[in-house]
Motif scaffolding. Structure first.
Motif, PDB file in Angstrom:
ATOM      1  N   VAL A  53       0.842  -1.201   0.000  1.00 61.80           N
ATOM      2  CA  VAL A  53       0.000   0.000   0.000  1.00 61.80           C
ATOM      3  C   VAL A  53       0.878   1.251   0.000  1.00 61.80           C
ATOM      4  N   ALA A  54       1.970   1.221   0.765  1.00 63.60           N
ATOM      5  CA  ALA A  54       2.877   2.371   0.805  1.00 63.60           C
ATOM      6  C   ALA A  54       3.480   2.634  -0.567  1.00 63.60           C
ATOM      7  N   ARG A  55       3.897   1.573  -1.271  1.00 65.98           N
ATOM      8  CA  ARG A  55       4.465   1.751  -2.608  1.00 65.98           C
ATOM      9  C   ARG A  55       3.435   2.349  -3.567  1.00 65.98           C
ATOM     10  N   GLU A  56       2.190   1.896  -3.462  1.00 68.14           N
ATOM     11  CA  GLU A  56       1.131   2.455  -4.314  1.00 68.14           C
ATOM     12  C   GLU A  56       0.909   3.935  -4.014  1.00 68.14           C
ATOM     13  N   ALA A  57       0.901   4.293  -2.720  1.00 68.86           N
ATOM     14  CA  ALA A  57       0.704   5.693  -2.337  1.00 68.86           C
ATOM     15  C   ALA A  57       1.850   6.554  -2.843  1.00 68.86           C
ATOM     16  N   GLU A  63       3.375  10.441  -9.371  1.00 65.29           N
ATOM     17  CA  GLU A  63       2.602  10.775 -10.571  1.00 65.29           C
ATOM     18  C   GLU A  63       2.031  12.190 -10.478  1.00 65.29           C
ATOM     19  N   GLN A  64       1.502  12.543  -9.307  1.00 65.17           N
ATOM     20  CA  GLN A  64       0.980  13.894  -9.123  1.00 65.17           C
ATOM     21  C   GLN A  64       2.107  14.917  -9.235  1.00 65.17           C
ATOM     22  N   GLY A  65       3.277  14.572  -8.676  1.00 69.08           N
ATOM     23  CA  GLY A  65       4.426  15.470  -8.760  1.00 69.08           C
ATOM     24  C   GLY A  65       4.878  15.686 -10.182  1.00 69.08           C
ATOM     25  N   GLU A  70       4.016  20.328  -6.984  1.00 70.79           N
ATOM     26  CA  GLU A  70       5.297  20.340  -6.283  1.00 70.79           C
ATOM     27  C   GLU A  70       5.185  19.780  -4.872  1.00 70.79           C
ATOM     28  N   VAL A  71       4.083  20.059  -4.193  1.00 72.41           N
ATOM     29  CA  VAL A  71       3.885  19.555  -2.834  1.00 72.41           C
ATOM     30  C   VAL A  71       3.817  18.031  -2.847  1.00 72.41           C
ATOM     31  N   ALA A  72       3.103  17.458  -3.802  1.00 73.15           N
ATOM     32  CA  ALA A  72       3.012  15.999  -3.913  1.00 73.15           C
ATOM     33  C   ALA A  72       4.389  15.392  -4.183  1.00 73.15           C
ATOM     34  N   ALA A  73       5.203  16.070  -4.986  1.00 74.77           N
ATOM     35  CA  ALA A  73       6.550  15.575  -5.269  1.00 74.77           C
ATOM     36  C   ALA A  73       7.381  15.529  -3.996  1.00 74.77           C
ATOM     37  N   TRP A  74       7.304  16.581  -3.181  1.00 74.62           N
ATOM     38  CA  TRP A  74       8.037  16.591  -1.905  1.00 74.62           C
ATOM     39  C   TRP A  74       7.484  15.554  -0.946  1.00 74.62           C
ATOM     40  N   ASP A  75       6.163  15.399  -0.920  1.00 71.44           N
ATOM     41  CA  ASP A  75       5.553  14.375  -0.069  1.00 71.44           C
ATOM     42  C   ASP A  75       6.015  12.979  -0.481  1.00 71.44           C
ATOM     43  N   ALA A  76       6.172  12.754  -1.783  1.00 72.29           N
ATOM     44  CA  ALA A  76       6.646  11.453  -2.270  1.00 72.29           C
ATOM     45  C   ALA A  76       8.066  11.183  -1.774  1.00 72.29           C
ATOM     46  N   LEU A  77       8.920  12.203  -1.825  1.00 77.41           N
ATOM     47  CA  LEU A  77      10.288  12.043  -1.330  1.00 77.41           C
ATOM     48  C   LEU A  77      10.308  11.762   0.164  1.00 77.41           C
ATOM     49  N   TYR A  78       9.479  12.485   0.914  1.00 73.31           N
ATOM     50  CA  TYR A  78       9.405  12.303   2.368  1.00 73.31           C
ATOM     51  C   TYR A  78       8.883  10.906   2.696  1.00 73.31           C
ATOM     52  N   ALA A  79       7.799  10.486   2.035  1.00 67.84           N
ATOM     53  CA  ALA A  79       7.218   9.170   2.294  1.00 67.84           C
ATOM     54  C   ALA A  79       8.216   8.071   1.940  1.00 67.84           C
ATOM     55  N   ASP A  80       8.930   8.230   0.833  1.00 67.42           N
ATOM     56  CA  ASP A  80       9.930   7.246   0.442  1.00 67.42           C
ATOM     57  C   ASP A  80      11.044   7.156   1.487  1.00 67.42           C
ATOM     58  N   ALA A  81      11.466   8.294   2.014  1.00 68.35           N
ATOM     59  CA  ALA A  81      12.495   8.294   3.052  1.00 68.35           C
ATOM     60  C   ALA A  81      11.991   7.610   4.317  1.00 68.35           C
ATOM     61  N   LEU A  82      10.717   7.795   4.653  1.00 73.63           N
ATOM     62  CA  LEU A  82      10.153   7.146   5.834  1.00 73.63           C
ATOM     63  C   LEU A  82      10.171   5.625   5.723  1.00 73.63           C
ATOM     64  N   THR A  83      10.093   5.091   4.504  1.00 73.52           N
ATOM     65  CA  THR A  83      10.101   3.635   4.347  1.00 73.52           C
ATOM     66  C   THR A  83      11.444   3.039   4.743  1.00 73.52           C
ATOM     67  N   ARG A  84      12.479   3.875   4.819  1.00 74.90           N
ATOM     68  CA  ARG A  84      13.804   3.387   5.203  1.00 74.90           C
ATOM     69  C   ARG A  84      14.173   3.746   6.640  1.00 74.90           C
ATOM     70  N   THR A  85      13.202   4.131   7.428  1.00 77.94           N
ATOM     71  CA  THR A  85      13.461   4.467   8.825  1.00 77.94           C
ATOM     72  C   THR A  85      12.801   3.450   9.743  1.00 77.94           C
ATOM     73  N   VAL A  86      13.219   3.462  10.994  1.00 76.18           N
ATOM     74  CA  VAL A  86      12.615   2.622  12.022  1.00 76.18           C
ATOM     75  C   VAL A  86      12.278   3.538  13.185  1.00 76.18           C
ATOM     76  N   PRO A  87      11.031   3.513  13.663  1.00 76.24           N
ATOM     77  CA  PRO A  87      10.705   4.351  14.816  1.00 76.24           C
ATOM     78  C   PRO A  87      11.657   4.077  15.975  1.00 76.24           C
ATOM     79  N   PHE A  88      12.091   5.112  16.642  1.00 72.37           N
ATOM     80  CA  PHE A  88      13.084   5.002  17.707  1.00 72.37           C
ATOM     81  C   PHE A  88      12.677   3.998  18.778  1.00 72.37           C
TER      82      PHE A  88
END
Length: 105
Positions: A53-57, A63-65, A70-88
């Motif tokens: 679901v995250a990959r689809e989002a 696609e919107q970016g 531009e906001v959707a493009a930045w949100d895509a970058l942020y969401a993609d970065a979150l997929t490589r994090t682990v909550p503390f």
């Protein structure tokens, strides 16, 4: 106690993150836990479904970016970065830092 980032007052945790990290809130209906994972353990099937679901989002945001949002493009970058994090807290529990018991706990 009040918290300020620059000249802006952060009134809650989400606003603090936005001001401190420089990111806006993800679009309505998209949860950070979708991309970074929940604080509680999840089964392999739950993880696979969440990541699908995250990959689809992210693909929708990209696609919107590409369509000029531009906001959707930045949100895509942020969401993609979150997929490589682990909550503390989840990382700390996995390392055994918060597994203590006893009077001090």
């Amino acid at each position: 106690m009040r918290t300020y980032i620059g000249s802006h007052e952060a009134v809650n945790t989400v606003e603090f993150e936005e001001l401190a990290l420089g990111f806006d809130e993800l679009p309505a209906g998209i949860d950070r836990d979708l991309f970074r994972g929940p604080l509680k353990p999840e089964s392999p099937d739950e993880r696979a479904a969440r990541l699908d679901v995250a990959r689809e989002a992210i693909a929708d945001l990209v696609e919107q970016g590409e369509g000029g949002d531009e906001v959707a493009a930045w949100d895509a970058l942020y969401a993609d970065a979150l997929t490589r994090t682990v909550p503390f807290l989840r990382a700390a529990r996995a390392a055994g830092r918060f597994a203590r018991t006893g009077e001090a706990a």
